[in-house]
Scaffold this motif. Sequence first.
Motif, PDB file in Angstrom:
ATOM      1  N   LEU A   1       0.822  -1.214   0.000  1.00  0.00           N
ATOM      2  CA  LEU A   1       0.000   0.000   0.000  1.00  0.00           C
ATOM      3  C   LEU A   1       0.855   1.262   0.000  1.00  0.00           C
ATOM      4  O   LEU A   1       0.504   2.264  -0.637  1.00  0.00           O
ATOM      5  CB  LEU A   1      -0.935  -0.009   1.203  1.00  0.00           C
ATOM      6  CG  LEU A   1      -2.029  -1.092   1.190  1.00  0.00           C
ATOM      7  CD1 LEU A   1      -2.827  -1.061   2.488  1.00  0.00           C
ATOM      8  CD2 LEU A   1      -2.941  -0.921  -0.009  1.00  0.00           C
ATOM      9  N   VAL A   2       1.973   1.231   0.704  1.00  0.00           N
ATOM     10  CA  VAL A   2       2.889   2.381   0.700  1.00  0.00           C
ATOM     11  C   VAL A   2       3.452   2.595  -0.700  1.00  0.00           C
ATOM     12  O   VAL A   2       3.529   3.733  -1.191  1.00  0.00           O
ATOM     13  CB  VAL A   2       4.020   2.168   1.731  1.00  0.00           C
ATOM     14  CG1 VAL A   2       5.145   3.185   1.523  1.00  0.00           C
ATOM     15  CG2 VAL A   2       3.471   2.281   3.151  1.00  0.00           C
ATOM     16  N   ARG A   3       3.844   1.511  -1.360  1.00  0.00           N
ATOM     17  CA  ARG A   3       4.370   1.632  -2.728  1.00  0.00           C
ATOM     18  C   ARG A   3       3.316   2.208  -3.674  1.00  0.00           C
ATOM     19  O   ARG A   3       3.618   3.048  -4.520  1.00  0.00           O
ATOM     20  CB  ARG A   3       4.855   0.279  -3.233  1.00  0.00           C
ATOM     21  CG  ARG A   3       6.102  -0.248  -2.528  1.00  0.00           C
ATOM     22  CD  ARG A   3       6.557  -1.570  -3.143  1.00  0.00           C
ATOM     23  NE  ARG A   3       7.031  -1.370  -4.515  1.00  0.00           N
ATOM     24  CZ  ARG A   3       6.741  -2.173  -5.532  1.00  0.00           C
ATOM     25  NH1 ARG A   3       5.959  -3.227  -5.335  1.00  0.00           N
ATOM     26  NH2 ARG A   3       7.220  -1.938  -6.729  1.00  0.00           N
ATOM     27  N   ALA A   4       2.074   1.755  -3.537  1.00  0.00           N
ATOM     28  CA  ALA A   4       1.005   2.269  -4.392  1.00  0.00           C
ATOM     29  C   ALA A   4       0.737   3.740  -4.121  1.00  0.00           C
ATOM     30  O   ALA A   4       0.473   4.516  -5.052  1.00  0.00           O
ATOM     31  CB  ALA A   4      -0.267   1.444  -4.175  1.00  0.00           C
ATOM     32  N   ALA A   5       0.821   4.140  -2.861  1.00  0.00           N
ATOM     33  CA  ALA A   5       0.632   5.561  -2.523  1.00  0.00           C
ATOM     34  C   ALA A   5       1.789   6.407  -3.065  1.00  0.00           C
ATOM     35  O   ALA A   5       1.578   7.506  -3.588  1.00  0.00           O
ATOM     36  CB  ALA A   5       0.516   5.722  -1.008  1.00  0.00           C
ATOM     37  N   TYR A   6       2.998   5.884  -2.964  1.00  0.00           N
ATOM     38  CA  TYR A   6       4.170   6.610  -3.474  1.00  0.00           C
ATOM     39  C   TYR A   6       4.117   6.751  -4.992  1.00  0.00           C
ATOM     40  O   TYR A   6       4.575   7.758  -5.555  1.00  0.00           O
ATOM     41  CB  TYR A   6       5.441   5.871  -3.052  1.00  0.00           C
ATOM     42  CG  TYR A   6       6.727   6.585  -3.389  1.00  0.00           C
ATOM     43  CD1 TYR A   6       7.032   7.818  -2.822  1.00  0.00           C
ATOM     44  CD2 TYR A   6       7.650   6.022  -4.274  1.00  0.00           C
ATOM     45  CE1 TYR A   6       8.219   8.475  -3.122  1.00  0.00           C
ATOM     46  CE2 TYR A   6       8.837   6.664  -4.582  1.00  0.00           C
ATOM     47  CZ  TYR A   6       9.114   7.890  -3.995  1.00  0.00           C
ATOM     48  OH  TYR A   6      10.289   8.540  -4.295  1.00  0.00           O
ATOM     49  N   LEU A   7       3.546   5.764  -5.671  1.00  0.00           N
ATOM     50  CA  LEU A   7       3.397   5.817  -7.127  1.00  0.00           C
ATOM     51  C   LEU A   7       2.613   7.045  -7.574  1.00  0.00           C
ATOM     52  O   LEU A   7       2.805   7.548  -8.685  1.00  0.00           O
ATOM     53  CB  LEU A   7       2.705   4.541  -7.621  1.00  0.00           C
ATOM     54  CG  LEU A   7       2.386   4.461  -9.120  1.00  0.00           C
ATOM     55  CD1 LEU A   7       3.668   4.392  -9.948  1.00  0.00           C
ATOM     56  CD2 LEU A   7       1.488   3.257  -9.411  1.00  0.00           C
ATOM     57  N   GLN A   8       1.767   7.571  -6.710  1.00  0.00           N
ATOM     58  CA  GLN A   8       0.914   8.701  -7.082  1.00  0.00           C
ATOM     59  C   GLN A   8       1.723   9.970  -7.375  1.00  0.00           C
ATOM     60  O   GLN A   8       1.179  10.951  -7.899  1.00  0.00           O
ATOM     61  CB  GLN A   8      -0.110   8.989  -5.971  1.00  0.00           C
ATOM     62  CG  GLN A   8      -0.925   7.783  -5.550  1.00  0.00           C
ATOM     63  CD  GLN A   8      -1.603   7.065  -6.703  1.00  0.00           C
ATOM     64  OE1 GLN A   8      -2.222   7.706  -7.560  1.00  0.00           O
ATOM     65  NE2 GLN A   8      -1.493   5.732  -6.727  1.00  0.00           N
ATOM     66  N   ASN A   9       3.019   9.937  -7.088  1.00  0.00           N
ATOM     67  CA  ASN A   9       3.866  11.089  -7.429  1.00  0.00           C
ATOM     68  C   ASN A   9       3.992  11.283  -8.936  1.00  0.00           C
ATOM     69  O   ASN A   9       4.432  12.352  -9.380  1.00  0.00           O
ATOM     70  CB  ASN A   9       5.246  10.936  -6.779  1.00  0.00           C
ATOM     71  CG  ASN A   9       5.223  11.296  -5.310  1.00  0.00           C
ATOM     72  OD1 ASN A   9       5.106  12.452  -4.935  1.00  0.00           O
ATOM     73  ND2 ASN A   9       5.311  10.285  -4.449  1.00  0.00           N
TER      74      ASN A   9
END
Length: 408
Positions: free
Chosen positions: A237-245
């Motif tokens: 989930l952290v990786r998916a949130a970071y992808l939003q950059n």
Amino acid sequence: MNRNTEYPIDWSWHDAQGFGRLVNVSGTMTSLGGSIATERVARATAAAMPRFARIHEMQARASEVIARLTGAEAGFLTASASAGITLAVAGCITGMDPARAEALPMDPGPRRHVAVQMGHLCEYGAPVSQAIALAGAGVRIVGQSTLAKDYQLEAALDETCAAALYVVSHHVVDYGMIPLETFIEIAHARGVPVIVDAASEYDLTGLLARGADIAIYSGHKFLGGPTSGIVAGARDLVRAAYLQNIGIGRGMKIGKESIAGAIAAMEQWMERDHEAVRAEETRALQMWQAAIADLPGITPIRIPDPTGNPLERLQVWIDPGVAGASAAQFAEAFGRNDPPLVIRGHEVEKGYLQLDPCNLMQGQAELVRDALVKVLSDGAAAAARIDPRAALAAARNGGTQAYLDWPG
């Protein structure tokens, strides 16, 4: 009051820049800059500014520190805790699909709702619902403002629900809401991840340990770092949130200097003598309470933080018929003091104001003590001349009014 010599306070920066002096006894407020950074954090922030660095490499280092700080599998830094909510919601919607991340917020797809208890839809300077909506998500309200039931949450968590948001804050209703453990249990039974907004909390490990999938903290409140938000939790989930950059997160990005400063602040927090800090805060509270305890119409009581943070505040009850002015009028009078005292006045309509010692600088505890006595006794007549309706409106609407009045 001799502004230059009576108290050992350094006002040189304010005076040199032409900014108004102030003493913050309201707490970790974004409108006042969040918190005070130490020299260690300031040096780390400044050291990064004249240099190039790979942001992803710095974020990887930040993830390691966040993991040690919170017990998370991974983490990253963003512009603020509010940005963290938006990015975490977006990550739950898109997963690791970059095309879907680029499609936000216009086309979130069918699995786009976020379940939130009505009592948690607070205003923290902006609406929680807006932080969700910025990701293209829809808010699915659970229950009523003072009561949410288990079956109502279960009904909200259908196949279109991407996440459930739980807010830990003094801003939210403190009764009738579904407890965190029950909230997590129900959401996980439906396969829905739980995001916890804990922007202004001391507890950096307990929320994840209790089962939250993502916990979001402010880096510039209790931690005392540069303006930043911490997103911590399950690695996927952290990786998916970071992808939003690559999409909506671009406008929420954090620079090299703030990453460096936030890392230093997190490391400092893990080494901090929390008991010594608490002892100094308690000393200030005891001093203030004793100074005004015998004033007519004034009743000072030490109260614990409502969300369980290990701190207390001084709640000053004011009987206007005896003290000569209302809590709202005195709150305004403190703001007109020299230097102004910014007190915690978000509930002055209930007849009290609060003082928070967590952001005091050297010498300010004594200054606050003397200002309390001055304003609540000798200054009562001046406070009584303040328009009570205007004072109440200022306490309730002051944050928004500042934007309406800008530039001043």
